[in-house]
Design an enzyme around this catalytic site. Structure first.
Site, mmCIF file in Angstrom:
data_model
loop_
_atom_site.group_PDB
_atom_site.id
_atom_site.type_symbol
_atom_site.label_atom_id
_atom_site.label_comp_id
_atom_site.label_asym_id
_atom_site.label_seq_id
_atom_site.Cartn_x
_atom_site.Cartn_y
_atom_site.Cartn_z
ATOM 1 N N THR A 104 1.021 -1.297 0.040
ATOM 2 C CA THR A 104 -0.035 0.048 0.022
ATOM 3 C C THR A 104 0.887 1.324 -0.099
ATOM 4 O O THR A 104 1.864 1.260 0.618
ATOM 5 C CB THR A 104 -0.953 0.047 1.243
ATOM 6 O OG1 THR A 104 -1.605 1.289 1.292
ATOM 7 C CG2 THR A 104 -0.107 -0.413 2.366
ATOM 8 N N ASP A 105 0.234 2.312 -0.542
ATOM 9 C CA ASP A 105 0.925 3.738 -0.525
ATOM 10 C C ASP A 105 0.976 4.215 1.195
ATOM 11 O O ASP A 105 1.674 5.107 1.262
ATOM 12 C CB ASP A 105 0.273 4.746 -1.332
ATOM 13 C CG ASP A 105 -1.171 4.843 -1.132
ATOM 14 O OD1 ASP A 105 -1.883 4.384 -0.287
ATOM 15 O OD2 ASP A 105 -1.792 5.782 -1.695
ATOM 16 N N GLU A 106 0.285 3.330 2.021
ATOM 17 C CA GLU A 106 0.110 4.340 3.352
ATOM 18 C C GLU A 106 1.394 4.034 4.022
ATOM 19 O O GLU A 106 1.539 4.401 5.102
ATOM 20 C CB GLU A 106 -1.117 3.413 4.176
ATOM 21 C CG GLU A 106 -2.347 3.679 3.616
ATOM 22 C CD GLU A 106 -3.505 3.602 4.365
ATOM 23 O OE1 GLU A 106 -3.356 3.450 5.857
ATOM 24 O OE2 GLU A 106 -4.724 3.503 4.056
ATOM 25 N N TYR A 115 -2.093 -0.646 10.975
ATOM 26 C CA TYR A 115 -2.288 -1.147 9.670
ATOM 27 C C TYR A 115 -0.975 -0.976 8.869
ATOM 28 O O TYR A 115 -0.348 -1.875 8.362
ATOM 29 C CB TYR A 115 -3.521 -0.853 8.879
ATOM 30 C CG TYR A 115 -3.600 -1.140 7.603
ATOM 31 C CD1 TYR A 115 -3.345 -2.453 7.025
ATOM 32 C CD2 TYR A 115 -3.437 -0.014 6.757
ATOM 33 C CE1 TYR A 115 -3.400 -2.639 5.560
ATOM 34 C CE2 TYR A 115 -3.363 -0.291 5.197
ATOM 35 C CZ TYR A 115 -3.186 -1.575 4.625
ATOM 36 O OH TYR A 115 -3.346 -1.771 3.345
ATOM 37 N N LYS A 119 2.107 -3.357 7.609
ATOM 38 C CA LYS A 119 2.414 -3.609 6.138
ATOM 39 C C LYS A 119 3.721 -3.192 5.696
ATOM 40 O O LYS A 119 4.506 -3.826 4.959
ATOM 41 C CB LYS A 119 1.445 -2.715 5.092
ATOM 42 C CG LYS A 119 -0.154 -3.121 5.177
ATOM 43 C CD LYS A 119 -0.116 -4.518 4.546
ATOM 44 C CE LYS A 119 0.006 -4.376 2.999
ATOM 45 N NZ LYS A 119 -0.276 -5.754 2.463
HETATM 46 P P1 NAD Z 1 -9.473 -7.319 1.953
HETATM 47 O O1 NAD Z 1 -9.686 -6.910 3.598
HETATM 48 O O2 NAD Z 1 -11.030 -6.918 1.005
HETATM 49 O O3 NAD Z 1 -9.335 -8.910 1.692
HETATM 50 C C1 NAD Z 1 -8.330 -9.526 2.360
HETATM 51 C C2 NAD Z 1 -8.349 -10.929 2.041
HETATM 52 O O4 NAD Z 1 -7.466 -11.701 2.943
HETATM 53 C C3 NAD Z 1 -9.912 -11.744 2.527
HETATM 54 O O5 NAD Z 1 -10.522 -12.502 1.811
HETATM 55 C C4 NAD Z 1 -9.476 -12.494 4.013
HETATM 56 O O6 NAD Z 1 -10.258 -13.497 4.120
HETATM 57 C C5 NAD Z 1 -7.830 -12.923 3.779
HETATM 58 N N1 NAD Z 1 -7.015 -13.126 4.754
HETATM 59 C C6 NAD Z 1 -7.162 -12.143 6.052
HETATM 60 N N2 NAD Z 1 -6.278 -13.111 6.673
HETATM 61 C C7 NAD Z 1 -5.948 -14.026 6.251
HETATM 62 C C8 NAD Z 1 -4.931 -14.813 6.710
HETATM 63 N N3 NAD Z 1 -4.503 -14.908 7.882
HETATM 64 N N4 NAD Z 1 -4.835 -16.124 5.852
HETATM 65 C C9 NAD Z 1 -5.407 -16.393 4.756
HETATM 66 N N5 NAD Z 1 -6.240 -15.158 4.354
HETATM 67 C C10 NAD Z 1 -6.427 -14.355 4.976
HETATM 68 O O7 NAD Z 1 -8.481 -6.655 1.268
HETATM 69 P P2 NAD Z 1 -8.068 -5.985 -0.018
HETATM 70 O O8 NAD Z 1 -8.699 -4.510 0.196
HETATM 71 O O9 NAD Z 1 -8.455 -6.735 -1.072
HETATM 72 O O10 NAD Z 1 -6.549 -5.811 0.213
HETATM 73 C C11 NAD Z 1 -5.764 -6.965 -0.588
HETATM 74 C C12 NAD Z 1 -4.392 -6.439 -0.598
HETATM 75 O O11 NAD Z 1 -3.988 -5.288 -1.219
HETATM 76 C C13 NAD Z 1 -3.911 -6.231 0.999
HETATM 77 O O12 NAD Z 1 -2.723 -6.682 1.436
HETATM 78 C C14 NAD Z 1 -3.637 -4.606 1.269
HETATM 79 O O13 NAD Z 1 -2.824 -4.181 2.139
HETATM 80 C C15 NAD Z 1 -3.640 -4.239 -0.063
HETATM 81 N N6 NAD Z 1 -4.106 -2.941 -0.791
HETATM 82 C C16 NAD Z 1 -5.094 -2.596 -0.620
HETATM 83 C C17 NAD Z 1 -5.752 -1.480 -1.005
HETATM 84 C C18 NAD Z 1 -7.143 -1.173 -1.010
HETATM 85 O O14 NAD Z 1 -7.464 0.176 -1.441
HETATM 86 N N7 NAD Z 1 -7.980 -1.753 -0.656
HETATM 87 C C19 NAD Z 1 -4.761 -0.443 -1.503
HETATM 88 C C20 NAD Z 1 -3.485 -0.897 -1.651
HETATM 89 C C21 NAD Z 1 -2.984 -2.102 -1.227
HETATM 90 O O1 DAU Z 2 -4.075 3.948 0.517
HETATM 91 C C1 DAU Z 2 -4.174 2.666 0.166
HETATM 92 C C2 DAU Z 2 -5.225 2.092 1.351
HETATM 93 O O2 DAU Z 2 -6.538 2.514 1.190
HETATM 94 C C3 DAU Z 2 -5.184 0.732 1.669
HETATM 95 O O3 DAU Z 2 -3.935 0.020 2.058
HETATM 96 C C4 DAU Z 2 -6.204 0.254 2.700
HETATM 97 O O4 DAU Z 2 -6.079 -1.312 2.762
HETATM 98 C C5 DAU Z 2 -7.669 0.722 2.221
HETATM 99 O O5 DAU Z 2 -8.602 0.482 3.293
HETATM 100 C C6 DAU Z 2 -7.591 2.150 2.129
HETATM 101 O O6 DAU Z 2 -7.212 2.745 3.382
HETATM 102 P P1 DAU Z 2 -8.059 4.300 3.714
HETATM 103 O O7 DAU Z 2 -7.931 4.263 5.148
HETATM 104 O O8 DAU Z 2 -7.530 5.272 2.932
HETATM 105 O O9 DAU Z 2 -9.298 3.790 3.173
HETATM 106 P P2 DAU Z 2 -11.008 4.181 3.769
HETATM 107 O O10 DAU Z 2 -11.792 3.670 2.746
HETATM 108 O O11 DAU Z 2 -11.167 3.319 5.159
HETATM 109 O O12 DAU Z 2 -11.286 5.789 3.956
HETATM 110 C C7 DAU Z 2 -10.805 6.387 2.811
HETATM 111 C C8 DAU Z 2 -10.984 7.964 3.331
HETATM 112 O O13 DAU Z 2 -12.202 8.296 3.736
HETATM 113 C C9 DAU Z 2 -9.934 8.027 4.669
HETATM 114 O O14 DAU Z 2 -9.504 9.413 4.440
HETATM 115 C C10 DAU Z 2 -11.014 7.947 5.825
HETATM 116 C C11 DAU Z 2 -12.220 8.460 5.292
HETATM 117 N N1 DAU Z 2 -13.549 7.814 5.683
HETATM 118 C C12 DAU Z 2 -13.652 6.420 5.818
HETATM 119 C C13 DAU Z 2 -14.534 5.797 6.429
HETATM 120 C C14 DAU Z 2 -14.813 4.308 6.251
HETATM 121 C C15 DAU Z 2 -14.611 8.623 6.192
HETATM 122 O O15 DAU Z 2 -14.377 9.889 6.120
HETATM 123 N N2 DAU Z 2 -15.599 7.968 6.745
HETATM 124 C C16 DAU Z 2 -15.804 6.578 6.720
HETATM 125 O O16 DAU Z 2 -16.857 6.328 7.403
#
Ligand code: NAD
Ligand code: DAU
Length: 363
Positions: free
Chosen positions: A144-146, A170, A174
């Site tokens: 992630t970019d975080e 989180y 990561k």
């Molecule tokens: P998600 O939470 O939707 O899915 C995570 C999946 O991992 C689920 O299916 C869960 O059952 C599985 N899981 C969790 N713990 C496990 C374990 N111990 N063993 C096996 N499986 C397990 O997550 P996502 O949003 O699809 O993110 C996927 C990946 O991409 C993550 O590594 C996250 O850090 C990264 N990422 C997410 C975003 C985003 O915006 N969602 C952006 C950048 C990077």
């Molecule tokens: O940047 C990549 C990341 O993006 C991933 O690594 C994470 O897995 C993914 O969950 C996401 O993280 P964020 O914290 O940016 O996503 P989220 O959807 O939780 O929130 C997006 C923005 O919106 C953040 O600034 C918080 C705000 N927010 C979120 C929720 C859930 C609100 O204002 N209200 C809300 O109820």
């Protein structure tokens, strides 16, 4: 699903996709199965609250596809799968992924994101060594970019050399897993590649995240909780574009390298929420509250809330030829449509457990 330009000399792969029942993982599984039908695809997923087997159920009839429910921290299971399935490629998505949950309970994040990644790396190293260190094996670590921390308004976007400054449990977990993946290349020469991506959106996004939460709350006539002043900025990428980027990285990326992936779509949270409201007003007949902007409610800020993320994706564009194809307007419209047309997917996810979580964060 997005298709990729076919490379005739492409190596067929036996790929293990961890977290393939989650949001990005399941989109990636569909992408891979659509584009590479003769590849062996094994999904390993623990089916935590965020995992949903329905996301990939349509693929389970394929002879080349196997779903295994299990934990990435289970070394003997991972060893067995890698050996029996002769895995040569891992695309590692499995993680605890929600920042708000990491604030409530960081332990699971350290366990899955750090210990789980370590377990996969060790198991893959053993297999890679036993097979004589093949040059074409790949371990793709999806991150992630975080990990880069928070940007001020005028700061340049994150590049691959931006120092790590994770601010939440989180992102810290990561960051730890990224360092391990990097060290396995540096120390052992194991072909790991790391990608750091910005915020994804699209189908199968669990309801706790900003975009699905807003879509669902509008449909239910519930308040739209915007944290703090709503001026935080995220760089949004349509999930199919992310899947294409990861495909290109597995195919042509250089072991030991990091690639940043982003949508070049910086949007303030409040502006994004307003856009979703406008789209819902246009597309959804008979909303309980209309116009839906009336539901916007500013709530207590997320502790340690990062102000701004932005990705500089020049490297992956110039070296591997990837750039995003979907616009934020087009991607949001598709996403709003998807949540409107897939109530059967999201309604069961609003379970009593989910309501308890919701109370903890928003009450
Ligand atoms: P998600 O939470 O939707 O899915 C995570 C999946 O991992 C689920 O299916 C869960 O059952 C599985 N899981 C969790 N713990 C496990 C374990 N111990 N063993 C096996 N499986 C397990 O997550 P996502 O949003 O699809 O993110 C996927 C990946 O991409 C993550 O590594 C996250 O850090 C990264 N990422 C997410 C975003 C985003 O915006 N969602 C952006 C950048 C990077
Ligand atoms: O940047 C990549 C990341 O993006 C991933 O690594 C994470 O897995 C993914 O969950 C996401 O993280 P964020 O914290 O940016 O996503 P989220 O959807 O939780 O929130 C997006 C923005 O919106 C953040 O600034 C918080 C705000 N927010 C979120 C929720 C859930 C609100 O204002 N209200 C809300 O109820």
């Amino acid at each position: 699903m997005a298709s990729v330009q076919q490379n005739n000399s492409r190596k067929s792969r036996k790929i293990l996709i961890t977290g393939g029942a989650g949001f990005i993982g399941s989109n990636f599984v569909h992408h891979w199965c659509n584009n590479y039908q003769s590849d062996r695809v094994v999904v390993l997923d623990a089916l935590t609250y965020a995992g949903n087997r329905n996301n990939i159920a349509s693929l389970e009839k394929n002879a080349n596809f196997l779903f295994v429910q299990g934990d990435i921290c289970d070394r003997s299971l991972v060893d067995k799968l890698l050996a029996e399935e002769e895995i040569d490629t891992i695309a590692h998505f499995a993680a605890e992924s929600h920042v708000d949950r990491s604030i409530l309970g960081p332990g699971a994040f350290v366990q899955t994101n750090v210990v789980g990644t370590f377990t996969l790396l060790e198991s893959f190293r053993q297999r890679w060594l036993c097979q004589g260190q093949p040059l074409d094996y790949r371990f793709l670590h999806v991150s992630t970019d975080e990990v880069y921390g928070s940007l001020a308004p005028e700061d340049p976007a994150f590049t691959e050399t931006t120092p790590y400054t994770p601010n939440s449990p989180y992102s810290a977990s990561k960051a730890g897993s990224d360092h391990l993946a990097r060290a396995y290349y540096h120390t052992y020469g194991m072909p790991t590649i790391i990608t750091n991506c910005s915020n994804n959106y699209g189908p199968y996004h669990f309801p706790e995240k900003l975009i699905p939460l807003m879509c669902i709350n509008i449909l239910l006539g519930k308040p739209l909780p915007v944290y703090g002043d709503g001026q935080n900025i995220r760089d949004w990428l349509y999930v199919e574009d992310h899947c294409r980027a990861l495909d290109v990285v597995i195919d042509r990326g250089k072991p030991g390298e990091t690639y940043n992936i982003g949508g070049n779509n910086e949007v303030k949270n409040i502006d994004l929420v307003r856009q979703i409201c406008i789209l819902m007003d246009e597309l959804a007949p008979d909303l309980p509250v209309s116009p839906s902007e009336k539901l916007i409610t500013f709530v207590k800020d997320r502790p340690g809330h990062d102000r701004r993320y932005a990705i500089d994706a020049t490297k992956i564009k110039t070296e591997l030829g990837w750039s995003p194809q979907e616009t934020i307007e087009g991607g949001l419209r598709r996403t709003v449509h998807w949540y409107l047309n897939n109530r059967d997917w999201w309604q069961p996810l609003l379970s009593p457990e989910y309501q308890t979580y919701y109370q903890q964060v928003y009450s």
